[in-house]
Each structure stands twice: as structure tokens, then as C-alpha cells.
Scaffold this motif. Structure first.
Motif, mmCIF file in Angstrom:
data_model
loop_
_atom_site.group_PDB
_atom_site.id
_atom_site.type_symbol
_atom_site.label_atom_id
_atom_site.label_comp_id
_atom_site.label_asym_id
_atom_site.label_seq_id
_atom_site.Cartn_x
_atom_site.Cartn_y
_atom_site.Cartn_z
ATOM 1 N N ASP A 299 41.352 70.766 75.168
ATOM 2 C CA ASP A 299 40.603 69.684 75.808
ATOM 3 C C ASP A 299 39.309 70.181 76.438
ATOM 4 O O ASP A 299 38.618 69.441 77.131
ATOM 5 C CB ASP A 299 41.470 68.974 76.857
ATOM 6 C CG ASP A 299 42.063 69.937 77.871
ATOM 7 O OD1 ASP A 299 41.741 71.133 77.821
ATOM 8 O OD2 ASP A 299 42.862 69.482 78.723
ATOM 9 N N HIS B 8 32.787 68.667 82.275
ATOM 10 C CA HIS B 8 33.531 68.138 81.133
ATOM 11 C C HIS B 8 34.477 67.022 81.545
ATOM 12 O O HIS B 8 34.660 66.044 80.812
ATOM 13 C CB HIS B 8 34.315 69.264 80.458
ATOM 14 C CG HIS B 8 33.442 70.269 79.770
ATOM 15 N ND1 HIS B 8 33.927 71.463 79.280
ATOM 16 C CD2 HIS B 8 32.119 70.257 79.477
ATOM 17 C CE1 HIS B 8 32.942 72.137 78.715
ATOM 18 N NE2 HIS B 8 31.831 71.427 78.834
ATOM 19 N N GLY C 71 32.929 63.564 81.826
ATOM 20 C CA GLY C 71 32.547 62.915 80.573
ATOM 21 C C GLY C 71 31.051 62.745 80.400
ATOM 22 O O GLY C 71 30.598 62.181 79.393
ATOM 23 N N ASN D 201 28.807 65.161 79.962
ATOM 24 C CA ASN D 201 28.417 66.047 78.872
ATOM 25 C C ASN D 201 29.695 66.506 78.171
ATOM 26 O O ASN D 201 30.405 67.372 78.682
ATOM 27 C CB ASN D 201 27.628 67.248 79.411
ATOM 28 C CG ASN D 201 26.292 66.843 79.979
ATOM 29 O OD1 ASN D 201 26.202 66.477 81.147
ATOM 30 N ND2 ASN D 201 25.251 66.902 79.168
ATOM 31 N N ARG D 202 29.972 65.948 77.043
ATOM 32 C CA ARG D 202 31.243 66.203 76.357
ATOM 33 C C ARG D 202 31.335 67.644 75.883
ATOM 34 O O ARG D 202 30.385 68.196 75.315
ATOM 35 C CB ARG D 202 31.391 65.252 75.178
ATOM 36 C CG ARG D 202 32.788 65.272 74.538
ATOM 37 C CD ARG D 202 32.902 64.151 73.527
ATOM 38 N NE ARG D 202 34.166 64.186 72.797
ATOM 39 C CZ ARG D 202 35.282 63.651 73.230
ATOM 40 N NH1 ARG D 202 35.281 63.038 74.401
ATOM 41 N NH2 ARG D 202 36.391 63.714 72.517
ATOM 42 N N SER D 203 32.471 68.242 76.105
ATOM 43 C CA SER D 203 32.709 69.614 75.683
ATOM 44 C C SER D 203 32.764 69.706 74.162
ATOM 45 O O SER D 203 33.370 68.856 73.504
ATOM 46 C CB SER D 203 34.035 70.101 76.273
ATOM 47 O OG SER D 203 34.553 71.187 75.547
ATOM 48 N N PRO D 204 32.146 70.740 73.571
ATOM 49 C CA PRO D 204 32.260 70.903 72.107
ATOM 50 C C PRO D 204 33.711 71.125 71.683
ATOM 51 O O PRO D 204 34.114 70.709 70.594
ATOM 52 C CB PRO D 204 31.394 72.134 71.824
ATOM 53 C CG PRO D 204 31.291 72.858 73.131
ATOM 54 C CD PRO D 204 31.322 71.793 74.180
ATOM 55 N N SER E 122 36.463 69.866 73.237
ATOM 56 C CA SER E 122 37.123 68.563 73.321
ATOM 57 C C SER E 122 36.752 67.684 72.133
ATOM 58 O O SER E 122 37.607 67.008 71.552
ATOM 59 C CB SER E 122 36.740 67.876 74.638
ATOM 60 O OG SER E 122 37.240 66.565 74.692
ATOM 61 N N SER E 123 35.484 67.701 71.768
ATOM 62 C CA SER E 123 35.029 66.899 70.628
ATOM 63 C C SER E 123 35.664 67.383 69.326
ATOM 64 O O SER E 123 36.083 66.583 68.486
ATOM 65 C CB SER E 123 33.501 66.980 70.515
ATOM 66 O OG SER E 123 32.873 66.444 71.660
ATOM 67 N N TYR E 124 35.737 68.685 69.162
ATOM 68 C CA TYR E 124 36.277 69.267 67.928
ATOM 69 C C TYR E 124 37.748 68.924 67.738
ATOM 70 O O TYR E 124 38.178 68.548 66.653
ATOM 71 C CB TYR E 124 36.076 70.776 67.957
ATOM 72 C CG TYR E 124 36.619 71.507 66.756
ATOM 73 C CD1 TYR E 124 35.974 71.420 65.514
ATOM 74 C CD2 TYR E 124 37.762 72.290 66.848
ATOM 75 C CE1 TYR E 124 36.459 72.089 64.405
ATOM 76 C CE2 TYR E 124 38.260 72.969 65.744
ATOM 77 C CZ TYR E 124 37.606 72.865 64.527
ATOM 78 O OH TYR E 124 38.093 73.525 63.430
ATOM 79 N N GLY F 238 39.384 66.527 69.377
ATOM 80 C CA GLY F 238 39.676 65.120 69.614
ATOM 81 C C GLY F 238 40.649 64.900 70.758
ATOM 82 O O GLY F 238 41.474 63.983 70.708
ATOM 83 N N GLU G 266 40.876 64.436 74.934
ATOM 84 C CA GLU G 266 40.127 64.187 76.154
ATOM 85 C C GLU G 266 40.559 65.140 77.273
ATOM 86 O O GLU G 266 41.748 65.423 77.428
ATOM 87 C CB GLU G 266 40.340 62.745 76.627
ATOM 88 C CG GLU G 266 39.708 61.699 75.726
ATOM 89 C CD GLU G 266 38.189 61.799 75.713
ATOM 90 O OE1 GLU G 266 37.607 62.120 76.781
ATOM 91 O OE2 GLU G 266 37.588 61.576 74.646
#
Length: 285
Positions: A117, A243, A246, A248-251, A253-255, A257, A259
Motif C-alpha cells: 500500500d 501517501h 491521498g 500524492n498517490r504512492s507509485p 500503491s498505484s502499482y 492497486g 489503498e
């Protein structure tokens, strides 16, 4: 004020003008706030147990497995990271201890555990730059911590575990890549898949320096004069908080999927009480 200080290598004189305070008062406020925060999080930052609650472990493992990892029981990644510091002013022997021959610099080292996350859920240190990652793993009693916090029991066939690079020795709590010249096709497949997802921990190291550049300005990181470890560790905490908001979304967390926790949940995990078996000697900063 402290965030302003950490975000870039600013001179105290410039901050004095910005905040309308004397230089000495700026230093007192920053040092005082560092001390207050570190004292409040001294147990939770060693290992944020709320991140590894039993109800969360399946979700952490699934997020990693769904990205193509061959191992279905990995809940986080472990690795060491270095913080460059100014050459210590002490004698040659002291300088030698802090010197890392691989990177050719004087440094402090830390051991991080990152979850999918995007949260650095554990950061232990500092250690001198010459120490090996496996040595830090042993001296920080991480094996015992993971057994306790991940609730590892002997009769579980495939318990939850962490994954690290080849610097770490394989154990029931920690997996690492297979090494050798005659690996099977399956071993190679596992190595390739785990290498792909393990890069997330490198992303989070980069995120700390992305937002808080002061921690990597080695000429300001002077042992005995400033507090390099406090600067780095609090920078990692503040990175996590960014992070969690929310904004600046963490790379990571984005990778994966997945939260991150809310800011309130994260802070409550940091401010946990001492757990039986933990010792004041475990606090190294």
C-alpha cells in the motif's frame, strides 16, 4: 516549520526571515518538535503492527500475488538503505566504521519494510555504513519481531513472510531469491516474478528523497552536530503521511492497486504502546 526545513536544504537564516523568528529560535523549534515526535512514535515506527493486523495480511499478500508474484504468502518487502553523511570529524578509525566501500561514501544504514500500500511499515536504525544487511537483520532481532507480529506458528504450512534480495538468508519469516549456476526453470521463474514486484521498496526509498531533500544533503548531515538519523526517519514518516492523505498517490500503491490506510489509522499505529518482549535497547535512534 519542520516540514519546510526538511523539504529542501534551506539555510536557517532564510527560514528566520520566512517565519519572522531569530535563527536560534528556529533551531530550537525544529529540534524540539523532532524530539517530541520521535518520543511519541518510538515503538510504532520500529514496527507498525496495525499494518500487519491478521485481517490485513491476506489483502497484502493477494495484492502482491495478483501482480504476478509466484509466491502467494509475501506481505511486504525488506531491504537496507543508506543515507550519505559528511565525513565524521573524529579519528581515522571512526571514519572507517562509517565508510561504505561499495558506495564509496560515509553513511548511516537503515532497514526498511515496505508494504504494497506504499507505506514504510518498519524502519530500524541507524547503523554504521560498513554494516551488511544480514548483520542488521540479525542485530535488530527482525526475525523474532516478524514471528511475533505476523503471528507465525509452527503448524502453518505456508506462513506469511517478507521478501528480500540475496543479501538476506532464507528463513520461515523471510524469503530471498535463489542463487546458483544450475537453477531450475521454476527457480528462475520465481526469481524473475519476485524481482519485478520487489522493486516497490526502491520506489519508496526514492519517495523519501523526492519530498524531503534535506535528508540526502550529506554536507548538512554531520554526526555529533546534527541528527542525521532523526532527519531521515522523520522524513520517511512524513512521506507515509503524504501517501495516506491521498494528495500524492504512492507509485507502490498505484502499482499494486491497494489503498494506504487513512492518516488517522496510520498515526494510531505509530503511537502504539510497548509490546511485551520489546526492549528500550531496541530503539537505536
Amino acid at each position: 516549520m519542520l516540514l519546510n526545513r526538511y523539504s529542501f536544504s534551506r539555510r536557517v537564516g532564510d527560514m528566520s526571515i520566512l517565519f519572522g523568528m531569530s535563527e536560534s529560535n528556529v533551531s530550537v523549534v525544529c529540534r524540539g518538535f523532532e524530539s517530541i515526535v520521535m518520543n511519541r512514535i518510538k515503538w510504532g515506527f520500529q514496527f507498525n503492527t496495525k499494518q500487519f493486523r491478521p485481517e490485513n495480511l491476506e489483502g497484502l499478500a493477494s495484492a502482491i500475488y495478483d501482480k504476478g508474484a509466484e509466491l502467494p504468502n509475501i506481505v511486504g518487502f525488506i531491504d537496507g538503505t543508506m543515507q550519505a553523511i559528511a565525513r565524521p570529524s573524529q579519528d581515522h578509525e571512526v571514519q572507517k566504521v562509517f565508510y561504505n566501500g561499495w558506495k564509496h561514501l560515509h553513511a548511516l544504514k537503515y532497514q526498511s519494510i515496505v508494504t504494497p500500500d506504499g507505506i514504510t511499515s518498519s524502519l530500524l536504525g541507524p547503523y554504521v555504513g560498513s554494516r551488511h544487511d544480514q548483520y542488521i537483520y540479525t542485530m535488530s532481532k527482525t526475525e523474532a519481531r516478524v514471528e511475533k507480529y505476523l503471528d507465525i506458528v509452527p503448524d502453518v504450512e505456508l506462513p506469511f513472510a517478507l521478501y528480500g534480495d540475496p543479501a538476506y538468508m532464507f528463513s520461515k519469516c523471510l524469503y530471498s531469491s535463489f542463487e546458483g549456476v544450475s537453477l531450475s526453470d521454476l527457480d528462475k521463474k520465481i526469481n524473475k516474478s519476485m524481482s519485478k514486484v520487489r522493486v516497490a521498496i526502491e520506489w519508496e526509498f526514492g519517495e523519501v528523497q523526492k519530498y524531503f531533500k534535506y535528508s540526502k544533503y550529506k554536507y548538512a548531515m554531520k554526526t555529533g552536530e546534527t541528527s542525521p538519523a532523526t532527519v531521515y526517519m522523520l522524513s520517511a514518516v512524513f512521506k507515509n503521511m503524504i501517501h495516506c492523505t491521498g494528495r500524492n498517490r504512492s507509485p507502490t500503491s498505484s502499482y499494486f492497486g491497494l489503498e494506504p490506510p487513512t492518516l488517522e489509522e496510520y498515526i494510531s499505529g505509530l503511537r502504539r504502546d510497548k509490546i511485551d518482549g520489546e526492549d528500550e535497547d531496541d530503539i537505536l535512534f
